[in-house]
Write a protein that holds these residues in place. Structure first.
Motif, mmCIF file in Angstrom:
data_model
loop_
_atom_site.group_PDB
_atom_site.id
_atom_site.type_symbol
_atom_site.label_atom_id
_atom_site.label_comp_id
_atom_site.label_asym_id
_atom_site.label_seq_id
_atom_site.Cartn_x
_atom_site.Cartn_y
_atom_site.Cartn_z
ATOM 1 N N TRP A 1 -10.845 -9.649 9.374
ATOM 2 C CA TRP A 1 -11.860 -8.595 9.435
ATOM 3 C C TRP A 1 -12.353 -8.169 8.063
ATOM 4 C CZ3 TRP A 1 -9.069 -4.809 7.097
ATOM 5 C CH2 TRP A 1 -7.696 -4.793 7.324
ATOM 6 N N ARG A 2 -11.721 -8.642 6.995
ATOM 7 C CA ARG A 2 -12.202 -8.401 5.617
ATOM 8 C C ARG A 2 -11.520 -9.423 4.710
ATOM 9 N NH1 ARG A 2 -15.278 -4.274 2.758
ATOM 10 N NH2 ARG A 2 -15.946 -5.621 1.091
ATOM 11 N N PRO A 3 -11.926 -10.706 4.814
ATOM 12 C CA PRO A 3 -11.231 -11.780 4.099
ATOM 13 C C PRO A 3 -11.344 -11.726 2.579
ATOM 14 C CG PRO A 3 -13.207 -12.606 5.145
ATOM 15 C CD PRO A 3 -13.029 -11.183 5.608
ATOM 16 N N ASP A 4 -12.225 -10.893 2.057
ATOM 17 C CA ASP A 4 -12.400 -10.823 0.604
ATOM 18 C C ASP A 4 -11.520 -9.760 -0.042
ATOM 19 O OD1 ASP A 4 -13.838 -8.799 1.909
ATOM 20 O OD2 ASP A 4 -15.220 -8.577 0.235
ATOM 21 N N ARG A 5 -10.705 -9.043 0.739
ATOM 22 C CA ARG A 5 -9.892 -7.940 0.206
ATOM 23 C C ARG A 5 -8.433 -8.066 0.629
ATOM 24 N NH1 ARG A 5 -12.880 -5.816 -3.717
ATOM 25 N NH2 ARG A 5 -14.891 -5.218 -2.993
ATOM 26 N N TYR A 6 -7.556 -7.495 -0.212
ATOM 27 C CA TYR A 6 -6.134 -7.404 0.139
ATOM 28 C C TYR A 6 -5.925 -6.252 1.101
ATOM 29 C CZ TYR A 6 -4.367 -10.504 -3.525
ATOM 30 O OH TYR A 6 -4.081 -11.594 -4.300
ATOM 31 N N GLU A 7 -5.027 -6.444 2.056
ATOM 32 C CA GLU A 7 -4.649 -5.332 2.921
ATOM 33 C C GLU A 7 -3.917 -4.293 2.083
ATOM 34 O OE1 GLU A 7 -3.488 -5.907 7.150
ATOM 35 O OE2 GLU A 7 -3.289 -8.000 6.509
ATOM 36 N N TRP A 8 -4.003 -3.035 2.534
ATOM 37 C CA TRP A 8 -3.351 -1.939 1.839
ATOM 38 C C TRP A 8 -1.865 -1.941 2.156
ATOM 39 C CZ3 TRP A 8 -4.639 1.038 -2.015
ATOM 40 C CH2 TRP A 8 -3.839 2.142 -2.284
ATOM 41 N N PRO A 9 -0.963 -1.716 1.248
ATOM 42 C CA PRO A 9 -1.228 -1.569 -0.177
ATOM 43 C C PRO A 9 -1.420 -2.927 -0.827
ATOM 44 C CG PRO A 9 1.119 -1.325 0.203
ATOM 45 C CD PRO A 9 0.460 -1.507 1.551
ATOM 46 N N CYS A 10 -2.313 -2.962 -1.797
ATOM 47 C CA CYS A 10 -2.564 -4.199 -2.535
ATOM 48 C C CYS A 10 -1.355 -4.469 -3.435
ATOM 49 C CB CYS A 10 -3.834 -4.079 -3.368
ATOM 50 S SG CYS A 10 -3.736 -2.860 -4.703
ATOM 51 N N PRO A 11 -1.234 -5.664 -3.998
ATOM 52 C CA PRO A 11 -0.089 -5.964 -4.860
ATOM 53 C C PRO A 11 0.079 -4.986 -6.031
ATOM 54 C CG PRO A 11 -1.229 -7.985 -4.297
ATOM 55 C CD PRO A 11 -2.078 -6.855 -3.778
ATOM 56 N N THR A 12 -1.018 -4.495 -6.588
ATOM 57 C CA THR A 12 -0.939 -3.567 -7.725
ATOM 58 C C THR A 12 -0.276 -2.265 -7.327
ATOM 59 O OG1 THR A 12 -2.937 -4.558 -8.653
ATOM 60 C CG2 THR A 12 -2.310 -2.386 -9.482
ATOM 61 N N VAL A 13 -0.717 -1.674 -6.209
ATOM 62 C CA VAL A 13 -0.148 -0.401 -5.752
ATOM 63 C C VAL A 13 1.264 -0.616 -5.213
ATOM 64 C CG1 VAL A 13 -0.396 1.479 -4.073
ATOM 65 C CG2 VAL A 13 -2.389 0.640 -5.333
ATOM 66 N N ALA A 14 1.480 -1.730 -4.533
ATOM 67 C CA ALA A 14 2.817 -2.023 -4.020
ATOM 68 C C ALA A 14 3.828 -2.100 -5.158
ATOM 69 C CB ALA A 14 2.806 -3.326 -3.220
ATOM 70 N N LYS A 15 3.409 -2.691 -6.278
ATOM 71 C CA LYS A 15 4.287 -2.783 -7.452
ATOM 72 C C LYS A 15 4.624 -1.386 -7.977
ATOM 73 C CE LYS A 15 4.670 -5.033 -11.936
ATOM 74 N NZ LYS A 15 3.983 -5.874 -12.929
ATOM 75 N N LEU A 16 3.612 -0.495 -8.015
ATOM 76 C CA LEU A 16 3.879 0.891 -8.447
ATOM 77 C C LEU A 16 4.876 1.579 -7.528
ATOM 78 C CD1 LEU A 16 0.316 2.220 -9.326
ATOM 79 C CD2 LEU A 16 2.153 1.660 -10.931
ATOM 80 N N ASP A 17 4.783 1.281 -6.220
ATOM 81 C CA ASP A 17 5.662 1.906 -5.245
ATOM 82 C C ASP A 17 6.996 1.200 -5.104
ATOM 83 O OD1 ASP A 17 3.713 3.777 -4.740
ATOM 84 O OD2 ASP A 17 2.944 2.753 -2.968
ATOM 85 N N GLY A 18 7.146 0.060 -5.799
ATOM 86 C CA GLY A 18 8.393 -0.682 -5.705
ATOM 87 C C GLY A 18 8.550 -1.413 -4.385
ATOM 88 N N VAL A 19 7.406 -1.770 -3.771
ATOM 89 C CA VAL A 19 7.414 -2.477 -2.493
ATOM 90 C C VAL A 19 7.019 -3.920 -2.746
ATOM 91 C CG1 VAL A 19 6.333 -2.606 -0.216
ATOM 92 C CG2 VAL A 19 6.749 -0.388 -1.270
ATOM 93 N N GLU A 20 7.700 -4.829 -2.092
ATOM 94 C CA GLU A 20 7.367 -6.243 -2.247
ATOM 95 C C GLU A 20 6.345 -6.628 -1.190
ATOM 96 O OE1 GLU A 20 9.578 -10.539 -1.985
ATOM 97 O OE2 GLU A 20 10.683 -8.831 -2.769
ATOM 98 N N VAL A 21 5.212 -7.193 -1.628
ATOM 99 C CA VAL A 21 4.158 -7.637 -0.721
ATOM 100 C C VAL A 21 4.354 -9.116 -0.467
ATOM 101 C CG1 VAL A 21 1.680 -7.941 -0.408
ATOM 102 C CG2 VAL A 21 2.544 -5.909 -1.557
ATOM 103 N N THR A 22 4.392 -9.484 0.808
ATOM 104 C CA THR A 22 4.531 -10.900 1.175
ATOM 105 C C THR A 22 3.204 -11.386 1.697
ATOM 106 O OG1 THR A 22 5.310 -10.276 3.362
ATOM 107 C CG2 THR A 22 6.972 -10.718 1.698
ATOM 108 N N ARG A 23 2.869 -12.611 1.385
ATOM 109 C CA ARG A 23 1.616 -13.236 1.852
ATOM 110 C C ARG A 23 1.958 -14.524 2.536
ATOM 111 N NH1 ARG A 23 -1.818 -9.954 2.615
ATOM 112 N NH2 ARG A 23 -2.414 -8.605 0.955
#
Length: 143
Positions: A121-143
């Motif tokens: 539904w929005r292939p040009d954007r990262y789902e929230w949280p994006c890797p940058t914000v996830a890193k600030l929150d200490g969350v690991e984003v998997t793709r």
């Protein structure tokens, strides 16, 4: 003895408190800055931003990588235009030009980060949280 739920609430409150204090500090500076002689508005804004980036970089990053809600286009939503509340749930997007259906929230993406393998539904954007914000929150984003 502290429960896990209580500990998570405490940590979340501390994180939110830090963000609020940073936002208050930047707002205070913006409201109380004294222009230098012959300084333009653009130069004042640059000074405020420089200070915010230097003193509260996480706040600026979060602002730049803010979440953006994605809704289905009204023309594709399948809602009955004659139904009760249709006008309340369908409106023009903030960017203008697109009429959206508030009844069909597709998800949330980063308003800044671009990718080529995002959600359908929005292939040009990262789902929230994006890797940058996830890193600030200490969350690991998997793709």
């Amino acid at each position: 003895m502290t429960t896990l739920h209580e500990e998570l609430n405490r940590i979340g409150h501390q994180m939110l408190s830090r963000r609020v204090r940073a936002a208050e500090a930047v707002a205070w500076q913006a409201l109380n800055i004294t222009p230098l002689k012959d300084e333009t508005a653009e130069q004042i804004l640059a000074r405020i931003r420089f200070s915010a980036e230097r003193n509260h970089p996480e706040l600026i990053i979060r602002f730049e990588h803010s979440r953006q809600d994605i809704y289905r286009l009204a023309e594709d939503c399948g809602c009955d235009p004659d139904s009760e509340g249709y006008g309340d749930d369908h409106c023009e997007s903030e960017e203008g030009g697109e009429y959206l259906c508030g009844r069909q929230h597709l998800g949330t993406v980063c308003g800044n980060c671009e990718t080529e393998d995002g959600p359908s539904w929005r292939p040009d954007r990262y789902e929230w949280p994006c890797p940058t914000v996830a890193k600030l929150d200490g969350v690991e984003v998997t793709r």
